[in-house]
Design a protein around this motif. Structure first.
Motif, PDB file in Angstrom:
ATOM      1  N   ASP A   1       1.343  20.977  29.739  1.00 21.82           N
ATOM      2  CA  ASP A   1       0.194  21.879  29.650  1.00 21.82           C
ATOM      3  C   ASP A   1      -0.640  21.907  30.935  1.00 21.82           C
ATOM      4  O   ASP A   1      -1.747  22.434  30.967  1.00 21.82           O
ATOM      5  N   TRP A   2      -0.109  21.308  32.020  1.00 23.45           N
ATOM      6  CA  TRP A   2      -0.771  21.382  33.315  1.00 23.45           C
ATOM      7  C   TRP A   2      -0.210  22.577  34.083  1.00 23.45           C
ATOM      8  O   TRP A   2       0.973  22.904  33.979  1.00 23.45           O
ATOM      9  N   SER A   3      -1.048  23.207  34.894  1.00 19.37           N
ATOM     10  CA  SER A   3      -0.580  24.329  35.713  1.00 19.37           C
ATOM     11  C   SER A   3      -1.367  24.363  37.010  1.00 19.37           C
ATOM     12  O   SER A   3      -2.408  23.709  37.158  1.00 19.37           O
ATOM     13  N   GLN A   4      -0.847  25.112  37.953  1.00 16.93           N
ATOM     14  CA  GLN A   4      -1.522  25.240  39.245  1.00 16.93           C
ATOM     15  C   GLN A   4      -2.652  26.262  39.135  1.00 16.93           C
ATOM     16  O   GLN A   4      -2.434  27.395  38.705  1.00 16.93           O
ATOM     17  N   ILE A   5      -3.838  25.852  39.501  1.00 18.46           N
ATOM     18  CA  ILE A   5      -4.995  26.747  39.430  1.00 18.46           C
ATOM     19  C   ILE A   5      -5.662  26.819  40.794  1.00 18.46           C
ATOM     20  O   ILE A   5      -5.396  26.002  41.689  1.00 18.46           O
ATOM     21  N   LYS A   6      -6.556  27.788  40.940  1.00 19.49           N
ATOM     22  CA  LYS A   6      -7.369  27.872  42.139  1.00 19.49           C
ATOM     23  C   LYS A   6      -8.691  27.136  41.905  1.00 19.49           C
ATOM     24  O   LYS A   6      -9.179  27.069  40.771  1.00 19.49           O
ATOM     25  N   LEU A   7      -9.250  26.624  42.973  1.00 18.96           N
ATOM     26  CA  LEU A   7     -10.523  25.922  42.858  1.00 18.96           C
ATOM     27  C   LEU A   7     -11.596  26.842  42.268  1.00 18.96           C
ATOM     28  O   LEU A   7     -12.484  26.377  41.539  1.00 18.96           O
ATOM     29  N   SER A   8     -11.489  28.128  42.555  1.00 18.73           N
ATOM     30  CA  SER A   8     -12.470  29.089  42.034  1.00 18.73           C
ATOM     31  C   SER A   8     -12.423  29.202  40.507  1.00 18.73           C
ATOM     32  O   SER A   8     -13.351  29.723  39.889  1.00 18.73           O
ATOM     33  N   ASP A   9     -11.341  28.706  39.884  1.00 19.10           N
ATOM     34  CA  ASP A   9     -11.257  28.716  38.425  1.00 19.10           C
ATOM     35  C   ASP A   9     -12.163  27.660  37.788  1.00 19.10           C
ATOM     36  O   ASP A   9     -12.538  27.787  36.622  1.00 19.10           O
ATOM     37  N   ILE A  10     -12.472  26.623  38.551  1.00 17.17           N
ATOM     38  CA  ILE A  10     -13.254  25.527  37.975  1.00 17.17           C
ATOM     39  C   ILE A  10     -14.566  25.279  38.720  1.00 17.17           C
ATOM     40  O   ILE A  10     -15.315  24.357  38.376  1.00 17.17           O
ATOM     41  N   ALA A  11     -14.839  26.085  39.750  1.00 18.32           N
ATOM     42  CA  ALA A  11     -16.075  25.869  40.512  1.00 18.32           C
ATOM     43  C   ALA A  11     -16.573  27.171  41.130  1.00 18.32           C
ATOM     44  O   ALA A  11     -15.797  28.084  41.408  1.00 18.32           O
ATOM     45  N   ASP A  12     -17.886  27.245  41.328  1.00 23.60           N
ATOM     46  CA  ASP A  12     -18.523  28.335  42.061  1.00 23.60           C
ATOM     47  C   ASP A  12     -18.970  27.824  43.429  1.00 23.60           C
ATOM     48  O   ASP A  12     -19.153  26.611  43.620  1.00 23.60           O
ATOM     49  N   PHE A  13     -19.182  28.747  44.359  1.00 23.99           N
ATOM     50  CA  PHE A  13     -19.527  28.371  45.729  1.00 23.99           C
ATOM     51  C   PHE A  13     -20.793  29.115  46.166  1.00 23.99           C
ATOM     52  O   PHE A  13     -20.884  30.332  46.018  1.00 23.99           O
ATOM     53  N   ILE A  14     -21.737  28.365  46.720  1.00 23.44           N
ATOM     54  CA  ILE A  14     -23.022  28.940  47.121  1.00 23.44           C
ATOM     55  C   ILE A  14     -23.276  28.635  48.598  1.00 23.44           C
ATOM     56  O   ILE A  14     -23.217  27.470  49.016  1.00 23.44           O
ATOM     57  N   GLY A  15     -23.545  29.683  49.366  1.00 22.97           N
ATOM     58  CA  GLY A  15     -23.845  29.501  50.777  1.00 22.97           C
ATOM     59  C   GLY A  15     -25.249  28.972  50.992  1.00 22.97           C
ATOM     60  O   GLY A  15     -26.135  29.112  50.135  1.00 22.97           O
ATOM     61  N   GLY A  16     -25.460  28.350  52.157  1.00 28.56           N
ATOM     62  CA  GLY A  16     -26.731  27.699  52.440  1.00 28.56           C
ATOM     63  C   GLY A  16     -27.810  28.613  52.979  1.00 28.56           C
ATOM     64  O   GLY A  16     -27.612  29.827  53.157  1.00 28.56           O
ATOM     65  N   TYR A  17     -28.948  28.041  53.257  1.00 28.21           N
ATOM     66  CA  TYR A  17     -30.152  28.760  53.689  1.00 28.21           C
ATOM     67  C   TYR A  17     -30.098  29.042  55.182  1.00 28.21           C
ATOM     68  O   TYR A  17     -29.831  28.152  55.995  1.00 28.21           O
ATOM     69  N   SER A  18     -30.370  30.290  55.567  1.00 31.59           N
ATOM     70  CA  SER A  18     -30.438  30.691  56.971  1.00 31.59           C
ATOM     71  C   SER A  18     -31.873  30.502  57.456  1.00 31.59           C
ATOM     72  O   SER A  18     -32.765  31.255  57.078  1.00 31.59           O
ATOM     73  N   TYR A  19     -32.086  29.483  58.271  1.00 31.78           N
ATOM     74  CA  TYR A  19     -33.429  29.108  58.681  1.00 31.78           C
ATOM     75  C   TYR A  19     -33.701  29.509  60.133  1.00 31.78           C
ATOM     76  O   TYR A  19     -32.789  29.863  60.883  1.00 31.78           O
ATOM     77  N   THR A  20     -34.951  29.436  60.528  1.00 28.03           N
ATOM     78  CA  THR A  20     -35.335  29.642  61.923  1.00 28.03           C
ATOM     79  C   THR A  20     -35.934  28.346  62.453  1.00 28.03           C
ATOM     80  O   THR A  20     -36.436  27.512  61.682  1.00 28.03           O
ATOM     81  N   SER A  21     -35.901  28.179  63.756  1.00 27.90           N
ATOM     82  CA  SER A  21     -36.388  26.931  64.356  1.00 27.90           C
ATOM     83  C   SER A  21     -37.870  26.711  64.086  1.00 27.90           C
ATOM     84  O   SER A  21     -38.338  25.563  64.033  1.00 27.90           O
ATOM     85  N   SER A  22     -38.624  27.797  63.890  1.00 25.80           N
ATOM     86  CA  SER A  22     -40.058  27.669  63.639  1.00 25.80           C
ATOM     87  C   SER A  22     -40.354  27.000  62.299  1.00 25.80           C
ATOM     88  O   SER A  22     -41.461  26.508  62.071  1.00 25.80           O
ATOM     89  N   GLU A  23     -39.360  26.963  61.410  1.00 29.81           N
ATOM     90  CA  GLU A  23     -39.555  26.349  60.095  1.00 29.81           C
ATOM     91  C   GLU A  23     -39.353  24.839  60.135  1.00 29.81           C
ATOM     92  O   GLU A  23     -39.701  24.131  59.194  1.00 29.81           O
ATOM     93  N   LEU A  24     -38.769  24.337  61.210  1.00 27.84           N
ATOM     94  CA  LEU A  24     -38.504  22.908  61.338  1.00 27.84           C
ATOM     95  C   LEU A  24     -39.767  22.190  61.772  1.00 27.84           C
ATOM     96  O   LEU A  24     -40.194  22.287  62.926  1.00 27.84           O
ATOM     97  N   THR A  25     -40.383  21.479  60.856  1.00 29.23           N
ATOM     98  CA  THR A  25     -41.627  20.777  61.124  1.00 29.23           C
ATOM     99  C   THR A  25     -41.791  19.640  60.129  1.00 29.23           C
ATOM    100  O   THR A  25     -41.045  19.556  59.146  1.00 29.23           O
ATOM    101  N   ASP A  26     -42.719  18.747  60.393  1.00 28.72           N
ATOM    102  CA  ASP A  26     -42.935  17.609  59.500  1.00 28.72           C
ATOM    103  C   ASP A  26     -43.180  18.103  58.069  1.00 28.72           C
ATOM    104  O   ASP A  26     -43.980  19.012  57.848  1.00 28.72           O
ATOM    105  N   SER A  27     -42.483  17.479  57.135  1.00 30.35           N
ATOM    106  CA  SER A  27     -42.558  17.969  55.759  1.00 30.35           C
ATOM    107  C   SER A  27     -41.993  16.935  54.801  1.00 30.35           C
ATOM    108  O   SER A  27     -41.275  16.013  55.211  1.00 30.35           O
ATOM    109  N   ASN A  28     -42.319  17.076  53.522  1.00 33.37           N
ATOM    110  CA  ASN A  28     -41.681  16.235  52.503  1.00 33.37           C
ATOM    111  C   ASN A  28     -40.462  16.929  51.910  1.00 33.37           C
ATOM    112  O   ASN A  28     -39.883  16.465  50.936  1.00 33.37           O
ATOM    113  N   ILE A  29     -40.086  18.056  52.538  1.00 31.74           N
ATOM    114  CA  ILE A  29     -38.847  18.761  52.199  1.00 31.74           C
ATOM    115  C   ILE A  29     -37.880  18.571  53.353  1.00 31.74           C
ATOM    116  O   ILE A  29     -38.263  18.686  54.522  1.00 31.74           O
ATOM    117  N   ALA A  30     -36.641  18.285  53.052  1.00 29.43           N
ATOM    118  CA  ALA A  30     -35.641  18.102  54.096  1.00 29.43           C
ATOM    119  C   ALA A  30     -34.479  19.062  53.878  1.00 29.43           C
ATOM    120  O   ALA A  30     -34.254  19.547  52.763  1.00 29.43           O
TER     121      ALA A  30
END
Length: 388
Positions: free
Chosen positions: A179-208
């Motif tokens: 009952d095993w078969s070859q599947i694609k990773l997309s069958d068992i997981a979703d993929f989310i791209g990251g945040y596009s930031y600007t250098s001006s946003e990089l500053t001391d913070s409690n968010i990393a």
């Protein structure tokens, strides 16, 4: 604490590393170090006494202390230390307190020159006081190193277990169940791209923000790779990550594609209230009843890395094609519940790794608090007795 002032050139002889190609070997036992850390093993050593390794080009701000025979590449200095004046480990701790990036003399690539390093001045106490300071700091470092070794062993156990279950099918008498078969990773997981930031946003913070700087070249997630940031209103909830979320590197600045395609779970938030992830990374989110730990184990394999390398493009900066993750295939059971025993074990192993990382963070903070106070004499070591 009385001290004498020395230039670094009085304490060490700075030596250049050499090209490793002639001594590199898959069966070698001598560690080969580059500015980013261990890059392989060789058959010969360049030096076999305690030494401090200092980056000549690249990651110049990070130094390393070694006591075993080693080889360094040509972008990494090693040092022959004058042990009549200074204990090698004491000098290592002393240099740790210096921000070597302030002495950068490169333009595009950070660089250090021996002429500049040799003129650095250090206040050095007598050998007895050096020994006392080392006797306080070294046990903390040894505990950190022990936890790191335990985590390495736990990671190897994860790889062995996954290979036994998902490649050799040992729990199923060595055969792929019907009952095993070859599947694609997309069958068992979703993929989310990251945040596009600007250098001006990089500053001391409690968010990393997690970036490719968090990814070790040979695998592993570095907590000091986080960048503090105050994200703009463009940030979306999907750009935040939770503990144990899995990230895959989609960009690489290394010449040999050492980072791209590496999959790493976030094992610590390092005291930040929130963590987001950059556009250089992709978050892999499991579907159905699959745990984050099982997905992590499935992708932290040589097979997945090799697959990703086939989807890499670019020259100076490498990029991973978006199809790489969705088109990755693997054998998987129709009834996910059959993998629950494996999932339970993996969960326990990953949780233990996380606990060890938390302890490493606590110990590192303790060491970093004590070290400058010991070196400056703010903490009096005159009453410290050195164990015999």
């Amino acid at each position: 604490m009385r001290c004498n002032t020395y230039n670094l050139e009085e304490l060490v002889n700075i030596k250049y590393g050499k090209n490793q190609k002639k001594i590199f070997s898959k069966t070698g036992t001598v560690p080969i170090y580059g500015t980013g850390g261990l890059i392989g093993y060789g058959t010969q050593y360049l030096y076999n006494k305690p030494s401090i390794l200092i980056g000549r080009k690249g990651s110049i701000e990070k130094i390393r202390y070694v006591e075993h025979p080693f080889w360094t590449v040509d972008t990494l200095f090693y040092t022959e230390i004058n042990t009549n004046l200074v204990i090698p480990l004491y000098l290592y701790y002393k240099i740790l307190l210096i921000d070597l990036s302030k002495y950068n003399e490169g333009t595009t690539i950070p660089s250090l020159r021996t002429e500049t390093l040799n003129k650095l001045q250090f206040e050095i106490p007598n050998i007895e006081d050096q020994l006392k300071i080392v006797s306080i700091i070294r046990p903390i470092d040894l505990k950190i190193e022990n936890n790191q070794q335990i985590n390495h062993n736990l990671e190897e156990q994860i790889k062995t277990l996954c290979n036994a279950w998902l490649s050799e099918f040992i729990p199923f008498k060595g055969s792929i169940p019907s009952d095993w078969s070859q599947i694609k990773l997309s069958d068992i997981a979703d993929f989310i791209g990251g945040y596009s930031y600007t250098s001006s946003e990089l500053t001391d913070s409690n968010i990393a923000m997690a970036t490719i700087k968090n990814f070790e070249r040979n695998g592993g997630f570095k907590l000091d790779g986080y960048k503090e940031i105050i994200p703009s209103s463009r940030i979306k909830p999907i750009h935040y990550i939770e503990l144990f979320d899995l990230l895959v590197a989609h960009t690489d600045l290394t010449q040999n594609a050492e980072v791209i395609g590496n999959a790493e779970p976030v094992m610590s938030k390092s005291a930040y209230t929130d963590i987001i992830f950059s556009m250089d990374l992709v978050k892999v989110c499991p579907k159905k009843e699959i745990s984050k730990f099982l997905i992590a184990a499935l992708l932290q394999t040589k097979k997945f890395k090799a697959h990703c390398l086939g989807y890499v493009n670019g020259t100076t900066v490498l990029h991973l094609n978006k199809k790489a993750l969705s088109e990755y295939t693997l054998m998987f059971p129709q009834n996910i519940g059959i993998l629950k025993p494996l999932d339970d074990i993996l969960t326990g192993l990953y949780m233990q790794i996380a606990q060890n990382i938390a302890e490493i963070s606590t110990l590192t903070a303790l060491r970093d608090t004590l070290l400058p106070k010991l070196m400056s004499g703010e903490i009096d070591v005159s009453a410290v007795e050195i164990g015999r």
